[in-house]
Design an enzyme around this catalytic site. Sequence first.
Site, PDB file in Angstrom:
ATOM      1  N   SER A  65       0.815  -1.219   0.000  1.00 53.16           N
ATOM      2  CA  SER A  65       0.000   0.000   0.000  1.00 53.16           C
ATOM      3  C   SER A  65       0.847   1.266   0.000  1.00 53.16           C
ATOM      4  O   SER A  65       0.336   2.356  -0.280  1.00 53.16           O
ATOM      5  CB  SER A  65      -0.909   0.028   1.239  1.00 53.16           C
ATOM      6  OG  SER A  65      -1.819  -1.044   1.219  1.00 53.16           O
TER       7      SER A  65
ATOM      8  N   CYS B 269     -14.055  -4.923  21.178  1.00 55.81           N
ATOM      9  CA  CYS B 269     -15.181  -4.040  20.866  1.00 55.81           C
ATOM     10  C   CYS B 269     -16.414  -4.341  21.722  1.00 55.81           C
ATOM     11  O   CYS B 269     -17.057  -3.420  22.251  1.00 55.81           O
ATOM     12  CB  CYS B 269     -15.525  -4.140  19.385  1.00 55.81           C
ATOM     13  SG  CYS B 269     -15.614  -5.835  18.758  1.00 55.81           S
TER      14      CYS B 269
ATOM     15  N   HIS C 295     -22.636  -3.208  16.914  1.00 53.00           N
ATOM     16  CA  HIS C 295     -22.977  -4.369  17.726  1.00 53.00           C
ATOM     17  C   HIS C 295     -24.205  -4.044  18.577  1.00 53.00           C
ATOM     18  O   HIS C 295     -24.458  -2.886  18.909  1.00 53.00           O
ATOM     19  CB  HIS C 295     -21.839  -4.719  18.685  1.00 53.00           C
ATOM     20  CG  HIS C 295     -20.630  -5.300  18.035  1.00 53.00           C
ATOM     21  ND1 HIS C 295     -20.554  -5.620  16.704  1.00 53.00           N
ATOM     22  CD2 HIS C 295     -19.412  -5.624  18.573  1.00 53.00           C
ATOM     23  CE1 HIS C 295     -19.350  -6.123  16.437  1.00 53.00           C
ATOM     24  NE2 HIS C 295     -18.650  -6.132  17.555  1.00 53.00           N
TER      25      HIS C 295
END
Length: 329
Positions: free
Chosen positions: A36, A122, A236
């Site tokens: 990248s 998370c 979520h």
Amino acid sequence: MKKIAVVGCTGAVGMTMLQLLEDTDYEVVCMASGRSAGKRLAVGRARHLIEPFSLEGCAACDIVFLCVSGAFALEYGERLAENSYVIDNSSAFRYHNDIPLLVPPINGQRYRGEKLVANPNCSSAIALMVLGPLHDAFGLQSVIISTYQAASGAGQPAMLELREKAKSFSDYGDRDDSEHFAHNLAFNVIPQVDSFEANGYTREEMKVVWELRKVLDEPALAISTTAVRVPTLRSHAESLSLRFNTPIQSLAQVRELLRNAPGVEVVDEPEYGAYPMPMTSTYKHAVEVGRIRYNLIYGEYGLDVFISGDQLLRGAALNAFEIMQLIKH
């Protein structure tokens, strides 16, 4: 001006991190793999030139965000922390006794200037925004959590796969394979997030157990978790069944407590169809909480609540951003 490196800038969390940094006065250095490097990465109004990752490049930065795999973080995290403050988004250092695991609104006061800081899982980060203030007020005795986890938890390519599979879905049994999930997620729910442990729980489920205990500083807290992948993109949702040491006088008291909690939005008018959902929590900084009711088993000593929070923001990049704000002060 502080100089900040975002390592893993092309991933879902890395790009969300760049969005949060856009309107700050920090000098931002974007780093990624060699394939990248040299490309331009457009995020918001900015076009960042991607640099190849290097220890030397990071050493010139005040703060380094690692939005990379646990293996990469284990290899480089401690070496990077010799020169810079390092905030690691992976699970590499979360369970080390000498490395803080921080959710700043909940346990930020325990930060003591350590150079290497772990960002939680998370699901843990989202749940803790609600569990923290409730624990402070009533004392948690046990926590049962069911998580309904978005595709974003498996990364940017997983989100793209869900979109494509949903577009092409015709019927069950047709193209049920998947590159990024245990099964095709489109029009499906999968009761497996991460690999299974010897005790029958997945690694993801055990992460929640370990991290809630560490952040709340309650090493013996009784917790059980079931993690389910659902076909939402980046928010979520979680169902929390909670038992407390202290009786709760009224649900109005709970709602007022949560309204005053930082990073929490009470959405609790079920008679009008107002409750937490990925549809409404996506792109929000706050965790939505609603369906607040006494638990039928524990009575005044228990609550059932439903929450939803953006996995890439509250569950990852925003928490890391708030850790950075602790460090700079």
